[in-house]
Scaffold this motif. Structure first.
Motif, PDB file in Angstrom:
ATOM      1  N   PHE A  11     -63.801  25.313 -29.424  1.00 30.43           N
ATOM      2  CA  PHE A  11     -62.651  24.569 -28.893  1.00 30.43           C
ATOM      3  C   PHE A  11     -61.385  24.871 -29.701  1.00 30.43           C
ATOM      4  O   PHE A  11     -60.325  25.148 -29.138  1.00 30.43           O
ATOM      5  CB  PHE A  11     -62.949  23.075 -28.917  1.00 30.43           C
ATOM      6  N   TYR A  12     -61.492  24.832 -31.035  1.00 27.27           N
ATOM      7  CA  TYR A  12     -60.329  25.107 -31.884  1.00 27.27           C
ATOM      8  C   TYR A  12     -59.833  26.547 -31.684  1.00 27.27           C
ATOM      9  O   TYR A  12     -58.618  26.798 -31.645  1.00 27.27           O
ATOM     10  CB  TYR A  12     -60.676  24.892 -33.358  1.00 27.27           C
ATOM     11  N   SER A  13     -60.764  27.470 -31.558  1.00 29.77           N
ATOM     12  CA  SER A  13     -60.389  28.867 -31.327  1.00 29.77           C
ATOM     13  C   SER A  13     -59.645  29.012 -30.001  1.00 29.77           C
ATOM     14  O   SER A  13     -58.670  29.762 -29.903  1.00 29.77           O
ATOM     15  CB  SER A  13     -61.630  29.766 -31.327  1.00 29.77           C
ATOM     16  N   LEU A  14     -60.099  28.281 -28.994  1.00 29.76           N
ATOM     17  CA  LEU A  14     -59.443  28.311 -27.689  1.00 29.76           C
ATOM     18  C   LEU A  14     -58.017  27.790 -27.786  1.00 29.76           C
ATOM     19  O   LEU A  14     -57.092  28.373 -27.201  1.00 29.76           O
ATOM     20  CB  LEU A  14     -60.239  27.473 -26.684  1.00 29.76           C
ATOM     21  N   VAL A  15     -57.822  26.714 -28.560  1.00 28.17           N
ATOM     22  CA  VAL A  15     -56.482  26.145 -28.720  1.00 28.17           C
ATOM     23  C   VAL A  15     -55.545  27.150 -29.384  1.00 28.17           C
ATOM     24  O   VAL A  15     -54.433  27.399 -28.907  1.00 28.17           O
ATOM     25  CB  VAL A  15     -56.539  24.842 -29.549  1.00 28.17           C
ATOM     26  N   VAL A  16     -56.019  27.753 -30.501  1.00 28.69           N
ATOM     27  CA  VAL A  16     -55.179  28.722 -31.220  1.00 28.69           C
ATOM     28  C   VAL A  16     -54.907  29.944 -30.356  1.00 28.69           C
ATOM     29  O   VAL A  16     -53.779  30.457 -30.318  1.00 28.69           O
ATOM     30  CB  VAL A  16     -55.845  29.144 -32.550  1.00 28.69           C
ATOM     31  N   MET A  17     -55.926  30.427 -29.645  1.00 30.73           N
ATOM     32  CA  MET A  17     -55.761  31.592 -28.771  1.00 30.73           C
ATOM     33  C   MET A  17     -54.768  31.310 -27.643  1.00 30.73           C
ATOM     34  O   MET A  17     -53.985  32.179 -27.252  1.00 30.73           O
ATOM     35  CB  MET A  17     -57.108  31.994 -28.179  1.00 30.73           C
ATOM     36  N   THR A  18     -54.785  30.079 -27.144  1.00 30.55           N
ATOM     37  CA  THR A  18     -53.850  29.708 -26.080  1.00 30.55           C
ATOM     38  C   THR A  18     -52.411  29.743 -26.578  1.00 30.55           C
ATOM     39  O   THR A  18     -51.514  30.295 -25.931  1.00 30.55           O
ATOM     40  CB  THR A  18     -54.174  28.303 -25.538  1.00 30.55           C
ATOM     41  N   VAL A  19     -52.201  29.156 -27.770  1.00 34.48           N
ATOM     42  CA  VAL A  19     -50.846  29.118 -28.337  1.00 34.48           C
ATOM     43  C   VAL A  19     -50.381  30.521 -28.721  1.00 34.48           C
ATOM     44  O   VAL A  19     -49.284  30.948 -28.348  1.00 34.48           O
ATOM     45  CB  VAL A  19     -50.809  28.196 -29.577  1.00 34.48           C
ATOM     46  N   SER A  20     -51.206  31.259 -29.460  1.00 37.97           N
ATOM     47  CA  SER A  20     -50.812  32.592 -29.909  1.00 37.97           C
ATOM     48  C   SER A  20     -50.649  33.553 -28.742  1.00 37.97           C
ATOM     49  O   SER A  20     -49.741  34.392 -28.728  1.00 37.97           O
ATOM     50  CB  SER A  20     -51.827  33.153 -30.902  1.00 37.97           C
ATOM     51  N   GLY A  21     -51.512  33.422 -27.729  1.00 35.14           N
ATOM     52  CA  GLY A  21     -51.398  34.273 -26.545  1.00 35.14           C
ATOM     53  C   GLY A  21     -50.106  34.029 -25.794  1.00 35.14           C
ATOM     54  O   GLY A  21     -49.457  34.962 -25.319  1.00 35.14           O
ATOM     55  N   THR A  22     -49.720  32.760 -25.699  1.00 35.72           N
ATOM     56  CA  THR A  22     -48.462  32.416 -25.025  1.00 35.72           C
ATOM     57  C   THR A  22     -47.270  32.985 -25.786  1.00 35.72           C
ATOM     58  O   THR A  22     -46.337  33.542 -25.193  1.00 35.72           O
ATOM     59  CB  THR A  22     -48.320  30.893 -24.911  1.00 35.72           C
ATOM     60  N   VAL A  23     -47.305  32.870 -27.123  1.00 36.65           N
ATOM     61  CA  VAL A  23     -46.211  33.396 -27.951  1.00 36.65           C
ATOM     62  C   VAL A  23     -46.113  34.915 -27.804  1.00 36.65           C
ATOM     63  O   VAL A  23     -45.024  35.471 -27.642  1.00 36.65           O
ATOM     64  CB  VAL A  23     -46.410  33.012 -29.431  1.00 36.65           C
ATOM     65  N   LEU A  24     -47.247  35.604 -27.842  1.00 36.67           N
ATOM     66  CA  LEU A  24     -47.243  37.064 -27.694  1.00 36.67           C
ATOM     67  C   LEU A  24     -46.766  37.488 -26.310  1.00 36.67           C
ATOM     68  O   LEU A  24     -46.166  38.553 -26.153  1.00 36.67           O
ATOM     69  CB  LEU A  24     -48.653  37.617 -27.938  1.00 36.67           C
ATOM     70  N   TYR A  25     -47.012  36.649 -25.324  1.00 38.24           N
ATOM     71  CA  TYR A  25     -46.608  36.947 -23.946  1.00 38.24           C
ATOM     72  C   TYR A  25     -45.086  36.881 -23.784  1.00 38.24           C
ATOM     73  O   TYR A  25     -44.508  37.668 -23.043  1.00 38.24           O
ATOM     74  CB  TYR A  25     -47.283  35.952 -23.011  1.00 38.24           C
ATOM     75  N   ILE A  26     -44.438  35.948 -24.515  1.00 37.52           N
ATOM     76  CA  ILE A  26     -43.003  35.739 -24.311  1.00 37.52           C
ATOM     77  C   ILE A  26     -42.134  36.327 -25.425  1.00 37.52           C
ATOM     78  O   ILE A  26     -40.914  36.416 -25.267  1.00 37.52           O
ATOM     79  CB  ILE A  26     -42.672  34.243 -24.173  1.00 37.52           C
ATOM     80  N   MET A  27     -42.731  36.717 -26.554  1.00 38.05           N
ATOM     81  CA  MET A  27     -41.903  37.196 -27.669  1.00 38.05           C
ATOM     82  C   MET A  27     -41.196  38.502 -27.311  1.00 38.05           C
ATOM     83  O   MET A  27     -41.659  39.246 -26.435  1.00 38.05           O
ATOM     84  CB  MET A  27     -42.757  37.409 -28.924  1.00 38.05           C
ATOM     85  N   PRO A  28     -40.067  38.796 -27.967  1.00 40.26           N
ATOM     86  CA  PRO A  28     -39.362  40.058 -27.677  1.00 40.26           C
ATOM     87  C   PRO A  28     -40.218  41.255 -28.047  1.00 40.26           C
ATOM     88  O   PRO A  28     -41.181  41.141 -28.823  1.00 40.26           O
ATOM     89  CB  PRO A  28     -38.106  39.965 -28.563  1.00 40.26           C
ATOM     90  N   HIS A  29     -39.876  42.401 -27.506  1.00 38.93           N
ATOM     91  CA  HIS A  29     -40.612  43.622 -27.814  1.00 38.93           C
ATOM     92  C   HIS A  29     -40.532  43.909 -29.309  1.00 38.93           C
ATOM     93  O   HIS A  29     -39.598  43.488 -29.995  1.00 38.93           O
ATOM     94  CB  HIS A  29     -40.041  44.799 -27.029  1.00 38.93           C
ATOM     95  N   GLY A  30     -41.535  44.646 -29.791  1.00 36.43           N
ATOM     96  CA  GLY A  30     -41.646  44.902 -31.221  1.00 36.43           C
ATOM     97  C   GLY A  30     -40.384  45.428 -31.857  1.00 36.43           C
ATOM     98  O   GLY A  30     -39.998  44.999 -32.940  1.00 36.43           O
ATOM     99  N   ARG A  31     -39.710  46.355 -31.181  1.00 33.45           N
ATOM    100  CA  ARG A  31     -38.527  46.972 -31.781  1.00 33.45           C
ATOM    101  C   ARG A  31     -37.451  45.926 -32.063  1.00 33.45           C
ATOM    102  O   ARG A  31     -36.722  46.009 -33.048  1.00 33.45           O
ATOM    103  CB  ARG A  31     -37.972  48.056 -30.848  1.00 33.45           C
ATOM    104  N   ILE A  32     -37.330  44.927 -31.165  1.00 28.81           N
ATOM    105  CA  ILE A  32     -36.340  43.861 -31.337  1.00 28.81           C
ATOM    106  C   ILE A  32     -36.851  42.829 -32.331  1.00 28.81           C
ATOM    107  O   ILE A  32     -36.107  42.364 -33.203  1.00 28.81           O
ATOM    108  CB  ILE A  32     -36.024  43.189 -29.988  1.00 28.81           C
ATOM    109  N   ALA A  33     -38.125  42.449 -32.209  1.00 25.73           N
ATOM    110  CA  ALA A  33     -38.706  41.432 -33.095  1.00 25.73           C
ATOM    111  C   ALA A  33     -38.619  41.857 -34.558  1.00 25.73           C
ATOM    112  O   ALA A  33     -38.232  41.069 -35.425  1.00 25.73           O
ATOM    113  CB  ALA A  33     -40.152  41.171 -32.700  1.00 25.73           C
TER     114      ALA A  33
END
Length: 267
Positions: A11-33
């Motif tokens: 359950f905890y892994s699912l929570v962290v994966m959900t949050v981190s996955g969402t952040v990776l989905y919306i974060m700027p591309h690597g070159r900008i980040a």
């Protein structure tokens, strides 16, 4: 007792994966980040990526334990009248999973729509005035950066010191200098660029320029957007200002760098 720990860790892994996955989905591309020192909730791109990877492994590990403890129930889900792997539920979920995998690989709607939406969010983040001239410029030492823009390392240190930027050695990377002075690699580079006589904008593979729109490319080249369209039209290239450089180039049988050369007056 062990079953409870497995379920909670899963359950905890699912929570962290959900949050981190969402952040990776919306974060700027690597070159900008990397170039802008982008962070979310105090964590940078690499830290979010590490979280997602490690908890992904944990989720797989505890997922196997979960299957082990619940194998009888899962086997019943798989078992049909003709034996295991013949149930209606198994066949429907297998077909659905295969369809999702194929749809994603071949980039067809609605999976393409999901990815395009993420791309739109990534491109919506504010961009620095000057983009990196090469892939992972932030990891280059100051001495190499100075060489690229036509000044000596000593001059680079002098200029940065005059702006309150502390440097211990020309072997320090832009990222190290930026982190130590609580700024970004982009701002350090822009300070140096003001005393350089060289044009910083050069298309190089891996810099992500292909993802920029023609309008953004024109702004980087300091060419009015309508003038860019005229230049391309004279060279037999139909274009839209909101079209990505990569798509524009490939649609016209060229590479992105060739479009850049045309706009800069090259052959």
């Amino acid at each position: 007792m062990l079953r409870k720990y497995v379920s909670l860790f899963l359950f905890y892994s699912l929570v962290v994966m959900t949050v981190s996955g969402t952040v990776l989905y919306i974060m700027p591309h690597g070159r900008i980040a990397y170039w802008t020192g982008w962070k979310f909730l105090g964590l940078d791109k690499d830290q979010w990526g590490s979280l997602h990877t490690i908890f992904g492994f944990l989720m797989v590990f505890f997922g196997f334990w979960h299957v082990f403890f619940n194998w009888k129930s899962i086997a019943n889900y798989l078992k049909g009248k003709a034996g295991i792997f013949t149930s209606k539920e198994f066949l429907l979920t297998a077909v659905a999973t295969t369809a999702v995998a194929l749809g994603t690989m071949f980039n067809v709607p609605p999976f393409k729509t999901v990815m395009d939406f993420g791309e739109k969010i990534k491109n919506s983040w504010s961009k620095p005035e000057t983009l990196p001239p090469a892939s992972h410029t932030e990891l280059m030492p100051l001495s190499k950066i100075a060489q690229k823009i036509g000044i000596s390392p000593e001059k680079a240190i002098e200029v940065l010191n005059s702006k309150g930027i502390k440097i211990d050695s020309p072997s320090e990377t832009l990222k190290e200098i930026a982190n130590k002075n609580k700024t970004t690699p982009a701002k350090v580079y822009e300070i140096l660029l003001r005393i350089s006589k060289k044009n910083s904008f050069q298309f190089q593979p891996g810099t992500g320029m292909g993802r920029l729109t023609l309008r953004e490319i024109c702004l980087q080249l300091s060419i009015p957007p309508q003038k860019c369209l005229q230049i391309l039209k004279k060279n037999g290239i139909s274009a839209s200002l909101d079209e990505r450089l990569r798509d524009l180039a490939f649609r016209n049988g060229k590479y992105p760098y060739q479009i850049i050369e045309l706009l800069q007056g090259g052959k």
